[in-house]
Design a protein around this motif. Structure first.
Motif, PDB file in Angstrom:
ATOM      1  N   VAL A  69      36.283  69.288  47.784  1.00  0.00           N
ATOM      2  CA  VAL A  69      34.872  69.538  47.487  1.00  0.00           C
ATOM      3  C   VAL A  69      34.651  69.890  46.029  1.00  0.00           C
ATOM      4  O   VAL A  69      33.515  69.908  45.561  1.00  0.00           O
ATOM      5  N   GLY A  70      35.716  70.184  45.284  1.00  0.00           N
ATOM      6  CA  GLY A  70      35.572  70.514  43.879  1.00  0.00           C
ATOM      7  C   GLY A  70      36.828  71.135  43.318  1.00  0.00           C
ATOM      8  O   GLY A  70      37.893  71.069  43.936  1.00  0.00           O
ATOM      9  N   GLU A  71      36.670  71.755  42.140  1.00  0.00           N
ATOM     10  CA  GLU A  71      37.779  72.402  41.451  1.00  0.00           C
ATOM     11  C   GLU A  71      37.378  73.814  41.040  1.00  0.00           C
ATOM     12  O   GLU A  71      36.218  74.067  40.717  1.00  0.00           O
ATOM     13  N   SER A  72      38.349  74.696  41.043  1.00  0.00           N
ATOM     14  CA  SER A  72      38.144  76.059  40.552  1.00  0.00           C
ATOM     15  C   SER A  72      38.279  76.002  39.032  1.00  0.00           C
ATOM     16  O   SER A  72      39.375  75.952  38.495  1.00  0.00           O
ATOM     17  N   ILE A  73      37.137  75.970  38.348  1.00  0.00           N
ATOM     18  CA  ILE A  73      37.102  75.824  36.890  1.00  0.00           C
ATOM     19  C   ILE A  73      36.611  77.136  36.287  1.00  0.00           C
ATOM     20  O   ILE A  73      35.582  77.664  36.718  1.00  0.00           O
ATOM     21  N   PRO A  74      37.337  77.672  35.293  1.00  0.00           N
ATOM     22  CA  PRO A  74      36.877  78.919  34.688  1.00  0.00           C
ATOM     23  C   PRO A  74      35.484  78.766  34.084  1.00  0.00           C
ATOM     24  O   PRO A  74      35.219  77.820  33.356  1.00  0.00           O
ATOM     25  N   GLY A  75      34.599  79.686  34.437  1.00  0.00           N
ATOM     26  CA  GLY A  75      33.226  79.639  33.935  1.00  0.00           C
ATOM     27  C   GLY A  75      32.348  78.668  34.694  1.00  0.00           C
ATOM     28  O   GLY A  75      31.255  78.336  34.240  1.00  0.00           O
ATOM     29  N   GLY A  76      32.798  78.224  35.876  1.00  0.00           N
ATOM     30  CA  GLY A  76      32.048  77.220  36.628  1.00  0.00           C
ATOM     31  C   GLY A  76      31.675  77.656  38.027  1.00  0.00           C
ATOM     32  O   GLY A  76      32.302  78.527  38.629  1.00  0.00           O
ATOM     33  N   VAL A  77      30.646  77.000  38.555  1.00  0.00           N
ATOM     34  CA  VAL A  77      30.184  77.197  39.918  1.00  0.00           C
ATOM     35  C   VAL A  77      29.798  75.829  40.470  1.00  0.00           C
ATOM     36  O   VAL A  77      29.305  74.972  39.737  1.00  0.00           O
ATOM     37  N   PHE A  78      30.081  75.600  41.739  1.00  0.00           N
ATOM     38  CA  PHE A  78      29.624  74.372  42.394  1.00  0.00           C
ATOM     39  C   PHE A  78      29.343  74.688  43.853  1.00  0.00           C
ATOM     40  O   PHE A  78      29.719  75.744  44.356  1.00  0.00           O
ATOM     41  N   TYR A  79      28.658  73.764  44.511  1.00  0.00           N
ATOM     42  CA  TYR A  79      28.392  73.963  45.928  1.00  0.00           C
ATOM     43  C   TYR A  79      28.729  72.695  46.699  1.00  0.00           C
ATOM     44  O   TYR A  79      28.786  71.600  46.144  1.00  0.00           O
ATOM     45  N   ALA A  80      28.969  72.895  47.987  1.00  0.00           N
ATOM     46  CA  ALA A  80      29.217  71.785  48.901  1.00  0.00           C
ATOM     47  C   ALA A  80      28.375  72.019  50.143  1.00  0.00           C
ATOM     48  O   ALA A  80      28.372  73.124  50.691  1.00  0.00           O
ATOM     49  N   ASP A  81      27.636  71.003  50.560  1.00  0.00           N
ATOM     50  CA  ASP A  81      26.879  71.059  51.804  1.00  0.00           C
ATOM     51  C   ASP A  81      27.734  70.417  52.887  1.00  0.00           C
ATOM     52  O   ASP A  81      28.157  69.264  52.760  1.00  0.00           O
ATOM     53  N   LEU A  82      28.004  71.177  53.951  1.00  0.00           N
ATOM     54  CA  LEU A  82      28.926  70.749  54.992  1.00  0.00           C
ATOM     55  C   LEU A  82      28.291  70.902  56.364  1.00  0.00           C
ATOM     56  O   LEU A  82      27.385  71.724  56.544  1.00  0.00           O
ATOM     57  N   PRO A  83      28.784  70.142  57.360  1.00  0.00           N
ATOM     58  CA  PRO A  83      28.250  70.259  58.719  1.00  0.00           C
ATOM     59  C   PRO A  83      28.494  71.660  59.291  1.00  0.00           C
ATOM     60  O   PRO A  83      29.521  72.282  59.015  1.00  0.00           O
ATOM     61  N   VAL A  84      27.551  72.131  60.076  1.00  0.00           N
ATOM     62  CA  VAL A  84      27.663  73.439  60.723  1.00  0.00           C
ATOM     63  C   VAL A  84      28.885  73.437  61.635  1.00  0.00           C
ATOM     64  O   VAL A  84      29.150  72.457  62.331  1.00  0.00           O
ATOM     65  N   GLY A  85      29.625  74.529  61.613  1.00  0.00           N
ATOM     66  CA  GLY A  85      30.789  74.684  62.497  1.00  0.00           C
ATOM     67  C   GLY A  85      31.956  75.325  61.775  1.00  0.00           C
ATOM     68  O   GLY A  85      31.872  75.717  60.615  1.00  0.00           O
ATOM     69  N   GLU A  86      33.065  75.429  62.489  1.00  0.00           N
ATOM     70  CA  GLU A  86      34.279  76.018  61.929  1.00  0.00           C
ATOM     71  C   GLU A  86      34.861  75.111  60.857  1.00  0.00           C
ATOM     72  O   GLU A  86      34.859  73.887  60.992  1.00  0.00           O
ATOM     73  N   CYS A  87      35.360  75.722  59.780  1.00  0.00           N
ATOM     74  CA  CYS A  87      35.879  74.957  58.647  1.00  0.00           C
ATOM     75  C   CYS A  87      36.969  75.758  57.956  1.00  0.00           C
ATOM     76  O   CYS A  87      36.818  76.963  57.763  1.00  0.00           O
ATOM     77  N   GLU A  88      38.050  75.081  57.602  1.00  0.00           N
ATOM     78  CA  GLU A  88      39.108  75.733  56.844  1.00  0.00           C
ATOM     79  C   GLU A  88      38.923  75.432  55.364  1.00  0.00           C
ATOM     80  O   GLU A  88      38.739  74.285  54.976  1.00  0.00           O
ATOM     81  N   ILE A  89      38.971  76.480  54.550  1.00  0.00           N
ATOM     82  CA  ILE A  89      38.964  76.324  53.102  1.00  0.00           C
ATOM     83  C   ILE A  89      40.409  76.500  52.650  1.00  0.00           C
ATOM     84  O   ILE A  89      41.085  77.440  53.085  1.00  0.00           O
ATOM     85  N   ALA A  90      40.881  75.600  51.796  1.00  0.00           N
ATOM     86  CA  ALA A  90      42.260  75.670  51.317  1.00  0.00           C
ATOM     87  C   ALA A  90      42.313  75.371  49.828  1.00  0.00           C
ATOM     88  O   ALA A  90      41.612  74.484  49.334  1.00  0.00           O
ATOM     89  N   ILE A  91      43.140  76.130  49.125  1.00  0.00           N
ATOM     90  CA  ILE A  91      43.395  75.898  47.707  1.00  0.00           C
ATOM     91  C   ILE A  91      44.908  75.801  47.538  1.00  0.00           C
ATOM     92  O   ILE A  91      45.604  76.820  47.565  1.00  0.00           O
ATOM     93  N   PRO A  92      45.438  74.574  47.387  1.00  0.00           N
ATOM     94  CA  PRO A  92      46.880  74.429  47.198  1.00  0.00           C
ATOM     95  C   PRO A  92      47.328  75.078  45.900  1.00  0.00           C
ATOM     96  O   PRO A  92      46.594  75.103  44.913  1.00  0.00           O
ATOM     97  N   SER A  93      48.538  75.592  45.891  1.00  0.00           N
ATOM     98  CA  SER A  93      49.105  76.180  44.690  1.00  0.00           C
ATOM     99  C   SER A  93      49.591  75.070  43.770  1.00  0.00           C
ATOM    100  O   SER A  93      50.177  74.092  44.209  1.00  0.00           O
ATOM    101  N   VAL A  94      49.332  75.217  42.491  1.00  0.00           N
ATOM    102  CA  VAL A  94      49.746  74.226  41.508  1.00  0.00           C
ATOM    103  C   VAL A  94      51.188  74.459  41.076  1.00  0.00           C
ATOM    104  O   VAL A  94      51.937  73.527  40.840  1.00  0.00           O
ATOM    105  N   MET A  95      51.597  75.707  40.987  1.00  0.00           N
ATOM    106  CA  MET A  95      52.884  76.061  40.399  1.00  0.00           C
ATOM    107  C   MET A  95      54.058  76.054  41.385  1.00  0.00           C
ATOM    108  O   MET A  95      55.179  75.843  40.992  1.00  0.00           O
ATOM    109  N   TYR A  96      53.826  76.331  42.650  1.00  0.00           N
ATOM    110  CA  TYR A  96      54.909  76.414  43.613  1.00  0.00           C
ATOM    111  C   TYR A  96      54.336  76.203  45.007  1.00  0.00           C
ATOM    112  O   TYR A  96      53.130  76.233  45.194  1.00  0.00           O
ATOM    113  N   PRO A  97      55.180  75.969  46.024  1.00  0.00           N
ATOM    114  CA  PRO A  97      54.681  75.675  47.373  1.00  0.00           C
ATOM    115  C   PRO A  97      53.793  76.778  47.931  1.00  0.00           C
ATOM    116  O   PRO A  97      53.969  77.949  47.606  1.00  0.00           O
ATOM    117  N   GLY A  98      52.883  76.375  48.768  1.00  0.00           N
ATOM    118  CA  GLY A  98      51.997  77.330  49.410  1.00  0.00           C
ATOM    119  C   GLY A  98      50.555  77.090  49.016  1.00  0.00           C
ATOM    120  O   GLY A  98      50.274  76.352  48.082  1.00  0.00           O
TER     121      GLY A  98
END
Length: 152
Positions: A69-98
């Motif tokens: 849905v986007g990127e975590s950018i310093p000094g930035g904000v964004f939005y995503a419109d998604l269907p109502v219901g349960e949703c997992e938010i995930a941010i993969p690690s860039v430097m190591y697993p996890g």
């Protein structure tokens, strides 16, 4: 004689480098009233990251409901419109697993806010995420750049 120019030039170079890592786009405060309304059967999730020099070159992807849905950018904000219901938010690690994950119910409330930031570890930075109150988020995002560009 050359030494008196080295320090100012070094400071300018570092400043330019850190500025280049910051988000670009219109300030949220200047466009918030022109944003489209949240459609029926959807919820709006805002993600924001205040500027900090630590980790400013990292722009980790943010996934919600299985899609980027986007990127975590310093000094930035964004939005995503998604269907109502349960949703997992995930941010993969860039430097190591996890990755950082959290479950949310989209649409309850209709608009939700999530703050991201870079956390330090002995192996490098990791993007953290937490739910934010509307009051805290609106205060933090007024001067952030809206980065709702096309998601790949």
């Amino acid at each position: 004689m050359l030494n008196r120019y080295v320090k100012p030039l070094s400071c300018m170079a570092i400043t330019l480098l850190l500025t280049a890592c910051a988000a670009s786009g219109p300030k949220f405060a200047s466009v918030k009233d022109a944003m489209p309304a949240v459609a029926d059967n959807t919820g709006r999730l805002f993600f924001y990251r205040e500027y900090a020099a630590f980790g400013s070159g990292m722009r980790p992807d943010i996934f919600a409901c299985g899609a980027k849905v986007g990127e975590s950018i310093p000094g930035g904000v964004f939005y995503a419109d998604l269907p109502v219901g349960e949703c997992e938010i995930a941010i993969p690690s860039v430097m190591y697993p996890g990755e950082r994950k959290m479950m949310v119910t989209v649409g309850t409330p209709k608009v939700q806010y999530f703050r991201t930031w870079m956390g330090a570890s002995s192996f490098g930075g990791r993007t953290n995420i937490e739910a934010a109150t509307e009051e805290a988020a609106l205060k933090a995002i007024q001067d952030l750049a809206l980065t709702n560009e096309k998601k790949n």
